[in-house]
Design a protein around this motif. Structure first.
Motif, short mmCIF file in Angstrom:
data_model
loop_
_atom_site.label_atom_id
_atom_site.label_comp_id
_atom_site.label_asym_id
_atom_site.label_seq_id
_atom_site.Cartn_x
_atom_site.Cartn_y
_atom_site.Cartn_z
N VAL A 1 10.48 7.26 4.15
CA VAL A 1 11.09 8.27 5.03
C VAL A 1 11.11 9.63 4.33
CG1 VAL A 1 13.19 8.97 6.23
CG2 VAL A 1 12.42 6.61 6.32
N ARG A 2 11.41 9.66 3.05
CA ARG A 2 11.41 10.93 2.33
C ARG A 2 10.02 11.55 2.31
NH1 ARG A 2 14.58 7.96 -1.71
NH2 ARG A 2 16.80 8.40 -1.38
N GLU A 3 8.99 10.72 2.11
CA GLU A 3 7.62 11.24 2.10
C GLU A 3 7.22 11.78 3.47
OE1 GLU A 3 5.36 11.72 -0.19
OE2 GLU A 3 6.50 10.93 -1.89
N VAL A 4 7.55 11.06 4.53
CA VAL A 4 7.22 11.52 5.87
C VAL A 4 7.95 12.82 6.17
CG1 VAL A 4 7.39 11.01 8.33
CG2 VAL A 4 6.71 9.21 6.73
N LEU B 1 0.83 -1.19 0.00
CA LEU B 1 0.00 0.00 0.00
C LEU B 1 0.88 1.25 0.00
CD1 LEU B 1 -2.67 -1.06 2.67
CD2 LEU B 1 -2.86 -1.17 0.17
N VAL B 2 0.29 2.38 -0.41
CA VAL B 2 0.97 3.68 -0.34
C VAL B 2 0.23 4.51 0.70
CG1 VAL B 2 1.73 5.71 -1.63
CG2 VAL B 2 1.57 3.50 -2.79
N PRO B 3 0.65 4.46 1.96
CA PRO B 3 -0.14 5.06 3.03
C PRO B 3 -0.21 6.58 2.99
CG PRO B 3 1.93 4.19 3.89
CD PRO B 3 1.82 3.72 2.48
N TRP B 4 0.71 7.23 2.28
CA TRP B 4 0.68 8.69 2.22
C TRP B 4 -0.19 9.23 1.08
CZ3 TRP B 4 5.15 5.76 1.66
CH2 TRP B 4 5.63 5.60 0.35
N ASP C 1 9.36 13.07 17.48
CA ASP C 1 8.33 12.06 17.72
C ASP C 1 7.24 12.04 16.67
OD1 ASP C 1 8.92 10.30 19.69
OD2 ASP C 1 7.84 11.32 21.29
N PRO C 2 6.63 13.18 16.33
CA PRO C 2 5.54 13.14 15.34
C PRO C 2 5.99 12.54 14.01
CG PRO C 2 5.55 15.24 16.49
CD PRO C 2 6.82 14.54 16.88
N LEU C 3 7.22 12.87 13.60
CA LEU C 3 7.74 12.34 12.35
C LEU C 3 7.90 10.82 12.43
CD1 LEU C 3 10.59 13.86 10.21
CD2 LEU C 3 10.66 11.45 10.81
N PHE C 4 8.51 10.34 13.52
CA PHE C 4 8.78 8.91 13.59
C PHE C 4 7.51 8.10 13.88
CE2 PHE C 4 13.21 10.37 14.19
CZ PHE C 4 13.74 9.68 13.12
N LEU D 1 8.89 15.14 4.10
CA LEU D 1 8.21 16.23 3.39
C LEU D 1 6.96 16.67 4.12
CD1 LEU D 1 8.50 15.02 -0.34
CD2 LEU D 1 9.68 16.95 0.71
N LYS D 2 6.23 15.70 4.64
CA LYS D 2 5.01 16.01 5.39
C LYS D 2 5.32 16.89 6.60
CE LYS D 2 1.33 13.73 8.04
NZ LYS D 2 0.78 12.41 8.47
N HIS D 3 6.49 16.70 7.20
CA HIS D 3 6.86 17.43 8.41
C HIS D 3 7.82 18.60 8.11
CE1 HIS D 3 4.93 14.76 11.39
NE2 HIS D 3 5.10 13.85 10.44
N ASN D 4 7.90 18.97 6.84
CA ASN D 4 8.68 20.15 6.42
C ASN D 4 10.16 20.05 6.75
OD1 ASN D 4 6.34 21.59 5.43
ND2 ASN D 4 5.79 21.95 7.57
#
Length: 452
Positions: free
Chosen positions: A234-237, A90-93, A182-185, A239-242
């Motif tokens: 990890v790259r997508e996450v 799946l692509v969860p993002w 924490d939010p990122l991980f 980006l989500k967290h700037n």
């Protein structure tokens, strides 16, 4: 093939997938392929791409024409991509239910394409299978979190954590330093769980905002797939967290490099027993030969573990990366570390690969060198005791150019991997090296502009 198609169609229906990303990895490990509606994917089940997509450089260029037409069909034919039902995730993002499916690559006669990194790993695994052996691996992947950087001339900086401050100094194994993000991980673990990626431990590494994720041990092909997808995750996450996540081998001056350590063992297919361990719990001759193979052939195979000009910045005096092919028990200064463990878990950790290495090629390179050692009944050296960095037996190439020369001149390795793959890989990496030389660095402007 019909069973494969029906299996994937059922999986797509189960998760109400509306879009499918059809993925392959090129030499660099970049995800190439096509994105299509799920209903069209289920109708076609046969994606095609230009053959040359496999030999793009990291800059998007191609090798010179005379080499290009030697390495690929002069007619610039298509290659066929066939989905692997065991590599559907799946692509969860994604905003809509989306699948990412890793494909295998074939020519029009259904022969595996030699230039595919995943096919190369499968070729190496077939050698083990023919001997009745099954490799088991466990990767450990290091990476940095940094502030977003849109100007490549500017150095990377640590990101701002929950406290509102940048991390300063080195925080090895610090729990609080990890908790800054924490939010990122939490998103990383949630996304990995949604994909079924077998990630285990998260730790803070030596560098400022440098992290490490360990994977559970398991099947070599499956875990290479998972490392390939983990980098995307990890790259997508990030980006989500700037922030930015980078797997460059040496992204920041005066900070430690990032490695991809690979734990390796081999089990008997019939009994399930670790062939590195005998009935008395002692190491076997095969274990010694496996290490001997790593010591003999990995210097020639270094482009598979250190594939970029930046990779060799890890291998300098004062760095933490190994500088030779020593091995030792519970010794992190050597290239091939044997962790203390129960006898049935006996394994060797290849500590040479950079985080920038293509996981398929790094795993294939580790396994083929060990395999050749067992095939040739090689003997390992005596284990190194103490700090192997203090030894003067530098036995590794210290630049990409020297590594590529050794790679293409090692006939036994070329015979095992296939001359077409080696020629293509060397041509792509030499092209990248030439492109690098055309760029004038800030160091040159700083020290030479008004001094020479």
């Amino acid at each position: 093939m019909e069973t494969v198609m029906e299996s994937i169609k059922a999986w797509i229906k189960k998760y109400n997938i509306t879009e499918v990303e059809c993925l392959i990895a090129d030499f660099t490990g970049i995800a190439r392929g096509k994105i299509m509606p799920a209903n069209k994917f289920c109708q076609d089940m046969g994606i095609r791409l230009p053959e040359a997509v496999l030999i793009q450089t990291v800059t998007g260029d191609y090798v010179a024409d005379e080499l290009y037409y030697k390495l690929t069909d002069p007619a610039e034919v298509d290659i066929k991509l066939l989905p692997d039902p065991n590599a559907a995730y799946l692509v969860p993002w994604a905003q809509e239910p989306t699948a990412q499916i890793i494909h295998d690559v074939y020519d029009k006669h259904d022969n595996p394409i030699d230039l595919s990194p995943r096919n190369l790993l499968k070729k190496v695994l077939k050698l083990y299978e023919d001997k009745g052996w099954k490799p088991i691996i466990a990767p450990e992947l290091e990476f940095y979190l940094t502030k977003t950087n849109i100007n490549p001339d500017h150095p990377l900086e640590p990101p701002v954590g929950r406290s509102g401050r940048q991390e300063t100094g080195r925080q090895s194994f610090s729990i609080d330093a990890v908790n800054e993000f924490d939010p990122l991980f939490e998103d990383v673990y949630d996304y990995c769980e949604a994909q079924g990626l077998d990630v285990d431990t998260l730790i803070h590494e030596e560098g400022t905002a440098q992290m490490e994720i360990n994977f559970q041990h398991g099947d070599a092909l499956t875990l290479a797939d998972q490392v390939f997808l983990f980098k995307r995750t990890v790259r997508e996450v990030a980006l989500k967290h700037n922030v930015t996540a980078t797997f460059m081998a040496k992204p920041i001056t005066d900070e430690p490099g990032s490695a991809m350590h690979i734990h390796l063992s081999v089990h008997d297919c019939k009994t399930g027993q670790n062939i590195f361990n005998d009935e008395q719990g002692s190491s076997t001759l095969l274990f010694e030969s496996f290490i001997g193979g790593l010591q003999k052939y990995i210097p020639s195979a270094m482009p598979l573990f250190a594939p970029n000009v930046n990779s060799y910045r890890r291998f300098l005096a004062g760095e933490s990366a190994p500088l030779n092919v020593e091995w030792g028990v519970d010794n992190r200064t050597v290239a091939f570390r044997v962790p203390e463990s129960l006898p049935e878990n006996r394994r060797v950790e290849n500590r040479l690969a950079g985080a920038d290495a293509n996981p398929y090629l790094a795993v294939a390179g580790s396994l083929i060198c060990g395999y050749m050692g067992m095939l040739e009944n090689l003997k390992s050296t005596e284990p190194s005791i103490g700090n192997a960095h203090e030894l003067e037996n530098y036995s590794l190439p210290l630049s990409l150019e020297h590594a590529l020369m050794g790679f293409e001149q090692c006939k036994p390795l070329c015979d095992m991997l296939g001359r077409k793959f080696v020629d293509a890989y060397v041509a792509v990496k030499e092209t990248e090296s030439e492109n690098f030389k055309r760029i004038i660095s800030s160091w040159e402007r700083k020290y030479l502009l008004l001094s020479v």
